[in-house]
Write a protein that holds these residues in place. Structure first.
Motif, mmCIF file in Angstrom:
data_model
loop_
_atom_site.group_PDB
_atom_site.id
_atom_site.type_symbol
_atom_site.label_atom_id
_atom_site.label_comp_id
_atom_site.label_asym_id
_atom_site.label_seq_id
_atom_site.Cartn_x
_atom_site.Cartn_y
_atom_site.Cartn_z
ATOM 1 N N SER A 100 0.828 -1.209 0.000
ATOM 2 C CA SER A 100 0.000 0.000 0.000
ATOM 3 C C SER A 100 0.863 1.260 0.000
ATOM 4 C CB SER A 100 -0.937 0.001 1.212
ATOM 5 O OG SER A 100 -0.212 0.063 2.420
ATOM 6 N N GLN A 101 2.013 1.205 0.655
ATOM 7 C CA GLN A 101 2.905 2.370 0.672
ATOM 8 C C GLN A 101 3.501 2.628 -0.708
ATOM 9 O OE1 GLN A 101 5.418 1.129 3.911
ATOM 10 N NE2 GLN A 101 4.233 2.260 5.442
ATOM 11 N N TYR A 102 3.852 1.566 -1.425
ATOM 12 C CA TYR A 102 4.351 1.743 -2.794
ATOM 13 C C TYR A 102 3.305 2.446 -3.659
ATOM 14 C CZ TYR A 102 8.567 -1.192 -2.438
ATOM 15 O OH TYR A 102 9.805 -1.691 -2.126
ATOM 16 N N ILE A 103 2.050 1.987 -3.572
ATOM 17 C CA ILE A 103 1.002 2.575 -4.410
ATOM 18 C C ILE A 103 0.705 4.014 -3.975
ATOM 19 C CG2 ILE A 103 -1.368 2.341 -5.245
ATOM 20 C CD1 ILE A 103 -1.129 -0.669 -4.674
ATOM 21 N N ALA A 104 0.694 4.249 -2.654
ATOM 22 C CA ALA A 104 0.470 5.614 -2.153
ATOM 23 C C ALA A 104 1.561 6.553 -2.653
ATOM 24 C CB ALA A 104 0.421 5.618 -0.631
ATOM 25 N N ALA A 105 2.783 6.042 -2.785
ATOM 26 C CA ALA A 105 3.883 6.867 -3.309
ATOM 27 C C ALA A 105 3.591 7.305 -4.741
ATOM 28 C CB ALA A 105 5.197 6.090 -3.257
ATOM 29 N N LEU A 106 3.003 6.402 -5.523
ATOM 30 C CA LEU A 106 2.664 6.746 -6.908
ATOM 31 C C LEU A 106 1.515 7.752 -6.950
ATOM 32 C CD1 LEU A 106 3.777 5.921 -9.651
ATOM 33 C CD2 LEU A 106 2.020 4.150 -9.787
ATOM 34 N N ALA A 107 0.573 7.626 -6.008
ATOM 35 C CA ALA A 107 -0.518 8.606 -5.911
ATOM 36 C C ALA A 107 0.042 9.979 -5.548
ATOM 37 C CB ALA A 107 -1.529 8.157 -4.860
ATOM 38 N N ILE A 108 0.977 10.013 -4.616
ATOM 39 C CA ILE A 108 1.611 11.277 -4.217
ATOM 40 C C ILE A 108 2.314 11.910 -5.415
ATOM 41 C CG2 ILE A 108 3.504 12.261 -2.851
ATOM 42 C CD1 ILE A 108 2.756 10.263 -0.628
ATOM 43 N N ASP A 109 3.001 11.094 -6.210
ATOM 44 C CA ASP A 109 3.687 11.624 -7.393
ATOM 45 C C ASP A 109 2.709 12.311 -8.334
ATOM 46 O OD1 ASP A 109 5.806 11.760 -9.597
ATOM 47 O OD2 ASP A 109 4.303 10.468 -10.511
ATOM 48 N N CYS A 110 1.563 11.685 -8.594
ATOM 49 C CA CYS A 110 0.574 12.291 -9.500
ATOM 50 C C CYS A 110 0.044 13.607 -8.945
ATOM 51 C CB CYS A 110 -0.581 11.323 -9.737
ATOM 52 S SG CYS A 110 -0.153 9.897 -10.754
ATOM 53 N N ALA A 111 -0.200 13.647 -7.637
ATOM 54 C CA ALA A 111 -0.683 14.884 -7.015
ATOM 55 C C ALA A 111 0.381 15.981 -7.106
ATOM 56 C CB ALA A 111 -1.065 14.624 -5.567
ATOM 57 N N CYS A 112 1.630 15.605 -6.885
ATOM 58 C CA CYS A 112 2.729 16.578 -7.015
ATOM 59 C C CYS A 112 2.822 17.110 -8.441
ATOM 60 C CB CYS A 112 4.059 15.931 -6.630
ATOM 61 S SG CYS A 112 4.297 15.665 -4.865
ATOM 62 N N ARG A 113 2.668 16.219 -9.417
ATOM 63 C CA ARG A 113 2.773 16.660 -10.813
ATOM 64 C C ARG A 113 1.597 17.545 -11.204
ATOM 65 N NH1 ARG A 113 2.840 12.886 -14.753
ATOM 66 N NH2 ARG A 113 2.167 11.137 -13.465
ATOM 67 N N ALA A 114 0.434 17.333 -10.573
ATOM 68 C CA ALA A 114 -0.694 18.245 -10.819
ATOM 69 C C ALA A 114 -0.350 19.648 -10.338
ATOM 70 C CB ALA A 114 -1.943 17.725 -10.107
ATOM 71 N N ILE A 115 0.242 19.745 -9.151
ATOM 72 C CA ILE A 115 0.647 21.050 -8.618
ATOM 73 C C ILE A 115 1.708 21.680 -9.508
ATOM 74 C CG2 ILE A 115 1.814 22.187 -6.688
ATOM 75 C CD1 ILE A 115 0.433 20.191 -4.827
ATOM 76 N N GLU A 116 2.669 20.894 -9.947
ATOM 77 C CA GLU A 116 3.746 21.408 -10.808
ATOM 78 C C GLU A 116 3.193 21.900 -12.148
ATOM 79 O OE1 GLU A 116 6.818 18.225 -8.790
ATOM 80 O OE2 GLU A 116 6.109 17.902 -10.844
ATOM 81 N N THR A 117 2.207 21.184 -12.678
ATOM 82 C CA THR A 117 1.572 21.585 -13.933
ATOM 83 C C THR A 117 0.890 22.942 -13.789
ATOM 84 O OG1 THR A 117 1.218 19.299 -14.644
ATOM 85 C CG2 THR A 117 -0.210 20.970 -15.625
ATOM 86 N N LEU A 118 0.179 23.133 -12.679
ATOM 87 C CA LEU A 118 -0.505 24.406 -12.450
ATOM 88 C C LEU A 118 0.492 25.535 -12.215
ATOM 89 C CD1 LEU A 118 -3.478 23.197 -10.219
ATOM 90 C CD2 LEU A 118 -3.495 23.727 -12.674
ATOM 91 N N GLU A 119 1.570 25.248 -11.500
ATOM 92 C CA GLU A 119 2.590 26.276 -11.269
ATOM 93 C C GLU A 119 3.219 26.721 -12.585
ATOM 94 O OE1 GLU A 119 6.353 28.269 -10.417
ATOM 95 O OE2 GLU A 119 6.009 26.478 -11.640
ATOM 96 N N LYS A 120 3.457 25.772 -13.475
ATOM 97 C CA LYS A 120 4.056 26.102 -14.772
ATOM 98 C C LYS A 120 3.160 27.061 -15.547
ATOM 99 C CE LYS A 120 5.854 23.923 -18.984
ATOM 100 N NZ LYS A 120 6.051 22.624 -19.695
ATOM 101 N N TRP A 121 1.844 26.783 -15.553
ATOM 102 C CA TRP A 121 0.915 27.651 -16.274
ATOM 103 C C TRP A 121 0.813 29.012 -15.602
ATOM 104 C CZ3 TRP A 121 -1.630 29.992 -19.750
ATOM 105 C CH2 TRP A 121 -2.765 30.737 -19.456
#
Length: 291
Positions: free
Chosen positions: A107-128
């Motif tokens: 579950s921790q491995y999968i949660a890490a991948l979920a965290i990555d997607c959430a981080c990339r959403a924030i990074e995408t918005l910051e870029k715009w």
């Protein structure tokens, strides 16, 4: 000069208020605040899966290393997962190269991948948001900060003019962030499944396989739905070329027509970059041509 890329390199140490403080300086922050909050909430949920690695408010060396590797190798993880018959935790474990003696749970491995997607959403918005403010600064000789503080009607009109000119870019940023947040929620749900003591390992594998199959099917359906649209755009471009229009003109012409609609009956349009990529894929244009 290009702005330094905004990258959340230590997701276990992310504090929501610090991220919000970083984003509040942007002109259009309020327009995106809800999605930023959604992403931060998902990161917090992911951190809760890793709480067994938190001692005296310090994360273990192992947890920091794994989260950093998942962030760095997330694209490889997804590619391997699509090709492999292994369940998702094994795909992550294999890709990041953790030893078999690792104390990290599925579950921790999968949660890490979920965290990555959430981080990339924030990074995408910051870029715009940062790119939008850079364009505002370029369009006005005065200090952008002073103009924002003044909040004059003239500045508000100017902001809306620039937004209108870049509407397709804003739509792309919103859609990209929404897709990443949707994927993050899917992974977080799967992490909860793997964390459940009520489900057997066989049940967890079955649920994971069913979810992956559903995801692959929906992806295929989306690709099928855009096939006719892309064929229509290529046919339109070929007609323009046969009528004497140059390769340099056709993308802009198509963008101004209903051919550029993402889906029939909607108002959202493809960007000029997306149209150009469709024409390259359809061999109407070549990458070296600059329309």
């Amino acid at each position: 000069m290009l702005n330094k890329k905004f990258y959340l390199s230590a997701p276990l140490n992310i504090e929501g208020w610090e991220v919000v403080e970083t984003f509040e300086r942007f002109t259009l922050y309020d327009e995106f605040a809800e999605r930023i909050d959604d992403a931060l909430e998902l990161i917090l949920e992911g951190q809760e899966h890793w709480v067994s690695h938190l001692t005296d408010e310090k994360w273990s060396v192992e947890s920091v290393r794994v989260l950093a590797n998942v962030r760095r190798l997330s694209s490889n993880i997804r590619q391997y997962s699509e090709r492999s018959s292994d369940d998702l935790p094994r795909c992550i474990h294999w890709t990041v190269g953790e030893p078999s003696s690792s104390a990290i749970t599925d579950s921790q491995y999968i949660a890490a991948l979920a965290i990555d997607c959430a981080c990339r959403a924030i990074e995408t918005l910051e870029k715009w948001l940062s790119a939008f403010d850079a364009d505002l600064s370029a369009g006005k000789p005065d200090s952008l900060a002073a103009l924002i503080a003044d909040a004059s009607e003239e500045f508000k009109v100017f902001v809306e003019e620039v937004r209108h000119e870049q509407l397709h870019l804003e739509i792309e940023a919103r859609e990209a962030a929404a897709d990443l947040l949707g994927t993050a929620r899917y992974y977080m749900t799967l992490a909860d499944v793997y964390a459940s003591p009520l489900l057997s390992y066989a049940d967890k594998i079955r649920i994971s396989a069913a979810a992956r199959k559903a995801g692959n099917s929906s992806g295929a359906m989306r690709r099928e739905a855009t096939l006719d649209r892309d064929k229509s755009i290529c046919a339109h471009a070929r007609r323009l070329l046969s009528n004497g229009r140059s390769a340099r003109e056709i993308v802009g012409i198509i963008f101004g027509t209903d051919s550029a609609l993402k889906r029939p009956g909607e108002t959202a349009k493809l960007s000029t970059k997306q149209i150009r990529n469709i024409l390259i894929k359809g061999r109407v244009l070549y990458a070296e041509e600059e329309p």
